[in-house]
Design a protein around this motif. Structure first.
Motif, mmCIF file in Angstrom:
data_model
loop_
_atom_site.group_PDB
_atom_site.id
_atom_site.type_symbol
_atom_site.label_atom_id
_atom_site.label_comp_id
_atom_site.label_asym_id
_atom_site.label_seq_id
_atom_site.Cartn_x
_atom_site.Cartn_y
_atom_site.Cartn_z
ATOM 1 N N THR A 148 0.805 -1.222 0.000
ATOM 2 C CA THR A 148 0.000 0.000 0.000
ATOM 3 C C THR A 148 0.834 1.266 0.000
ATOM 4 O OG1 THR A 148 -0.100 0.005 2.422
ATOM 5 C CG2 THR A 148 -1.880 -1.133 1.246
ATOM 6 N N SER A 149 2.151 1.160 0.224
ATOM 7 C CA SER A 149 2.922 2.375 0.495
ATOM 8 C C SER A 149 4.013 2.706 -0.510
ATOM 9 C CB SER A 149 3.539 2.296 1.894
ATOM 10 O OG SER A 149 4.376 1.166 2.004
ATOM 11 N N ARG A 150 4.772 1.734 -0.989
ATOM 12 C CA ARG A 150 5.920 2.047 -1.848
ATOM 13 C C ARG A 150 5.494 2.248 -3.299
ATOM 14 N NH1 ARG A 150 10.799 -2.002 -1.218
ATOM 15 N NH2 ARG A 150 9.096 -3.514 -1.099
ATOM 16 N N LEU A 151 5.956 3.346 -3.874
ATOM 17 C CA LEU A 151 5.620 3.717 -5.249
ATOM 18 C C LEU A 151 6.905 4.043 -5.990
ATOM 19 C CD1 LEU A 151 3.314 4.642 -7.332
ATOM 20 C CD2 LEU A 151 3.812 6.953 -6.484
ATOM 21 N N CYS A 152 7.029 3.542 -7.212
ATOM 22 C CA CYS A 152 8.181 3.869 -8.047
ATOM 23 C C CYS A 152 7.709 4.647 -9.270
ATOM 24 C CB CYS A 152 8.930 2.612 -8.475
ATOM 25 S SG CYS A 152 10.535 2.967 -9.268
ATOM 26 N N CYS A 153 8.492 5.666 -9.655
ATOM 27 C CA CYS A 153 8.162 6.521 -10.796
ATOM 28 C C CYS A 153 9.340 6.542 -11.757
ATOM 29 C CB CYS A 153 7.874 7.958 -10.350
ATOM 30 S SG CYS A 153 6.775 8.132 -8.936
ATOM 31 N N SER A 154 9.068 6.487 -13.048
ATOM 32 C CA SER A 154 10.112 6.642 -14.068
ATOM 33 C C SER A 154 9.839 7.908 -14.858
ATOM 34 C CB SER A 154 10.143 5.435 -15.005
ATOM 35 O OG SER A 154 8.910 5.288 -15.692
ATOM 36 N N SER A 155 10.910 8.515 -15.396
ATOM 37 C CA SER A 155 10.740 9.814 -16.038
ATOM 38 C C SER A 155 11.654 9.964 -17.248
ATOM 39 C CB SER A 155 11.035 10.938 -15.026
ATOM 40 O OG SER A 155 11.054 12.197 -15.645
ATOM 41 N N LEU A 156 11.243 10.852 -18.133
ATOM 42 C CA LEU A 156 12.081 11.179 -19.288
ATOM 43 C C LEU A 156 13.278 12.032 -18.909
ATOM 44 C CD1 LEU A 156 9.475 11.854 -22.142
ATOM 45 C CD2 LEU A 156 10.779 9.784 -21.661
ATOM 46 N N ASP A 157 13.384 12.436 -17.633
ATOM 47 C CA ASP A 157 14.599 13.131 -17.198
ATOM 48 C C ASP A 157 15.741 12.156 -16.941
ATOM 49 O OD1 ASP A 157 14.043 11.950 -14.734
ATOM 50 O OD2 ASP A 157 13.466 13.821 -13.750
ATOM 51 N N VAL A 162 11.734 6.450 -5.850
ATOM 52 C CA VAL A 162 10.950 5.545 -5.020
ATOM 53 C C VAL A 162 10.393 6.359 -3.865
ATOM 54 C CG1 VAL A 162 10.931 3.420 -3.668
ATOM 55 C CG2 VAL A 162 12.440 3.617 -5.657
ATOM 56 N N CYS A 163 9.095 6.307 -3.672
ATOM 57 C CA CYS A 163 8.419 7.128 -2.674
ATOM 58 C C CYS A 163 7.712 6.253 -1.647
ATOM 59 C CB CYS A 163 7.382 8.040 -3.338
ATOM 60 S SG CYS A 163 8.013 9.017 -4.725
ATOM 61 N N LEU A 173 12.001 8.364 -0.971
ATOM 62 C CA LEU A 173 13.015 7.548 -0.313
ATOM 63 C C LEU A 173 14.350 7.601 -1.034
ATOM 64 C CD1 LEU A 173 10.875 4.362 0.480
ATOM 65 C CD2 LEU A 173 11.523 6.187 2.071
ATOM 66 N N ALA A 174 14.304 7.643 -2.365
ATOM 67 C CA ALA A 174 15.551 7.634 -3.132
ATOM 68 C C ALA A 174 15.295 8.097 -4.556
ATOM 69 C CB ALA A 174 16.163 6.236 -3.140
ATOM 70 N N ILE A 175 16.303 8.711 -5.147
ATOM 71 C CA ILE A 175 16.326 9.008 -6.575
ATOM 72 C C ILE A 175 17.336 8.060 -7.212
ATOM 73 C CG2 ILE A 175 16.775 10.722 -8.363
ATOM 74 C CD1 ILE A 175 14.377 11.437 -6.746
#
Length: 448
Positions: A148-157, A162-163, A173-175
């Motif tokens: 329910t808590s950890r989310l990962c995001c990917s980006s064109l940057d 990880v949130c 949490l980390a980039i």
């Protein structure tokens, strides 16, 4: 009605958020979150809301310039207050007359969710948090499996983040840095020990989720841009990737090597998805084709059934779901395409053949927009999906319903195309991302 006006005001402020305090992303996040809180606490009549929105629009345009303003007086504004129907949302029903939900007397299923309607269960009206750590489009958001808590995001940057959305306040949490070009896709392993990311720099990276270190870096054999990836469900030691040369390749994680065999599909392979056991993989490309690939036990691949929707469009999202319930038993594939459509296909044979069941319009002609099934929909009567859109809205659709009743909820808050959507496992939170790099975490109305 008040909630709709609050979302309009929030969407108006979100459009200008990237221009506020450009050197202080933390301030921007706190500002827009506080604005959301204040708007929810404000009581106004509909006429007062209309006057407030017009005045707020004028002031923001004067301060930041006209390039990101909203014409609130236009009848074509994407901030419509009608969450059940839109001018362009006219579903096209397939020739099949079969309903997705054959059982109308689903008392047990309704009891599980408190006898609420689908609209009530998907009333995601509150903003839980806003992340803006990325400087370019966030191509994919994905909650960890069964969490329910950890989310990962990917980006064109070129970065991933990880949130933790359950901490108080939610935090990054980390980039994950290392890719030298945009990251169009990511995937969690089944046990969430690893995160795989693929990039336009022709590499795939494997990250350890325990300490966010990079475990492996592998180059695509033909130096092709990698556009999508998934772990093989039956063997998480294997990762399948799709590239811009129309090839599907398999990576052996432990050996750190690509298998020699590959499958030539053609076009740019934009998306991959799998059935539950990994026997069938479906691919979508920029030629309007959906191809089923049969995976053999030894790692071999052979082509199954192919469906061409339109050679001039792109297939940008594929999502598989088997509903083990009385209400809906058919395995289904949810498809987004750049012909302004979101479609539901039945899987009709063991070679991955597809038959159109329903088709809805969704503003989508250009970007890689994704959709998903709602995780625990099989407990309810009805079938709900959520999709991004190029009009900046997020739409919840009951795909059993016809025309004017298909949309059960609309979330307004993004200022640009909504690219990706993801539920956490218990549906208490929904993550959405857009072309400007903003990630919004929405909470269900009855979830405090």
């Amino acid at each position: 009605m008040t909630t709709a006006f609050q979302q309009q005001a929030f969407a108006l402020d979100a459009r200008y958020n990237a221009q506020r305090a450009t050197g202080s992303p933390n301030f921007r996040t706190l500002y827009i979150r506080r604005r959301s809180q204040l708007l929810r606490e404000t009581e106004r009549t509909p006429e007062q809301w209309r006057q407030y929105l017009k005045l707020r629009s004028v002031l923001l345009t004067q301060h930041y310039g006209k390039n990101r303003g909203i014409d609130l007086g236009s009848s074509n504004s994407n901030l419509s207050t009608n969450t059940n129907s839109m001018e362009h949302q006219n579903p096209l029903i397939s020739p099949s007359k079969d309903l997705l939900v054959p059982t109308k007397q689903a008392d047990a299923s309704r009891a599980i969710v408190g006898n609420n309607s689908i609209a009530e269960n998907y009333a995601f009206t509150g903003v839980h948090h806003i992340f803006d750590q990325h400087t370019k489009a966030v191509t994919m958001v994905k909650f960890a499996n069964n969490e329910t808590s950890r989310l990962c995001c990917s980006s064109l940057d070129g970065n991933l983040s990880v949130c933790d959305v359950s901490s108080n306040p939610p935090c990054v949490l980390a980039i994950l840095r290392g890719h030298t070009s945009g990251v169009p896709a990511l995937e969690w392993s089944a046990n969430n020990d690893f995160i795989a990311s693929v990039s336009l720099d022709a590499t795939i990276r494997l990250w350890k989720s325990s300490d966010f270190s990079c475990l492996r870096i592998l180059n695509e054999p033909n130096h092709a841009q990698i556009l999508c990836c998934i772990f093989q469900p039956s063997n998480n030691n294997l990762i399948l990737i799709g590239n811009n040369r129309g090839e599907i390749r398999i990576l052996n994680v432990s050996a750190g090597l690509f298998l020699k065999n590959s499958c030539k599909v053609g076009g740019n392979i934009l998306i991959l998805t799998s059935d539950t056991n990994g026997k069938i993989i479906w691919t979508g490309n920029d030629r309007g084709e959906i191809l089923a690939i049969i995976c053999e036990v030894n790692g071999g691949m052979c082509k199954g059934k192919k469906l061409t929707i339109d050679p001039n469009i792109c297939i940008t999202s594929l999502s598989y779901r088997t509903w083990i319930s009385r209400e809906a038993r058919d395995p289904l594939l949810l498809v987004n395409a750049t012909n302004n459509s979101i479609s539901l296909f039945s899987v009709i044979d063991e070679e991955g053949g597809l038959q159109l069941k329903r088709k809805f319009q969704n503003r989508h002609t250009r970007h890689v927009v994704k959709s998903t099934f709602c995780p625990i929909m099989s407990f309810r009567q009805g079938a709900c999906v959520v999709t991004g859109s190029e009009d900046g809205n997020v739409y919840f659709m009951n795909v059993e319903k016809n025309s004017d009743k298909a949309i059960v909820n609309t979330l307004q808050g993004h200022s640009n195309t909504v690219l990706s959507v993801s539920f956490n496992c218990d549906e208490s939170l929904l993550a959405t991302s857009d072309l400007d790099g903003l990630v919004i975490i929405w909470k269900r109305q009855n979830n405090e």
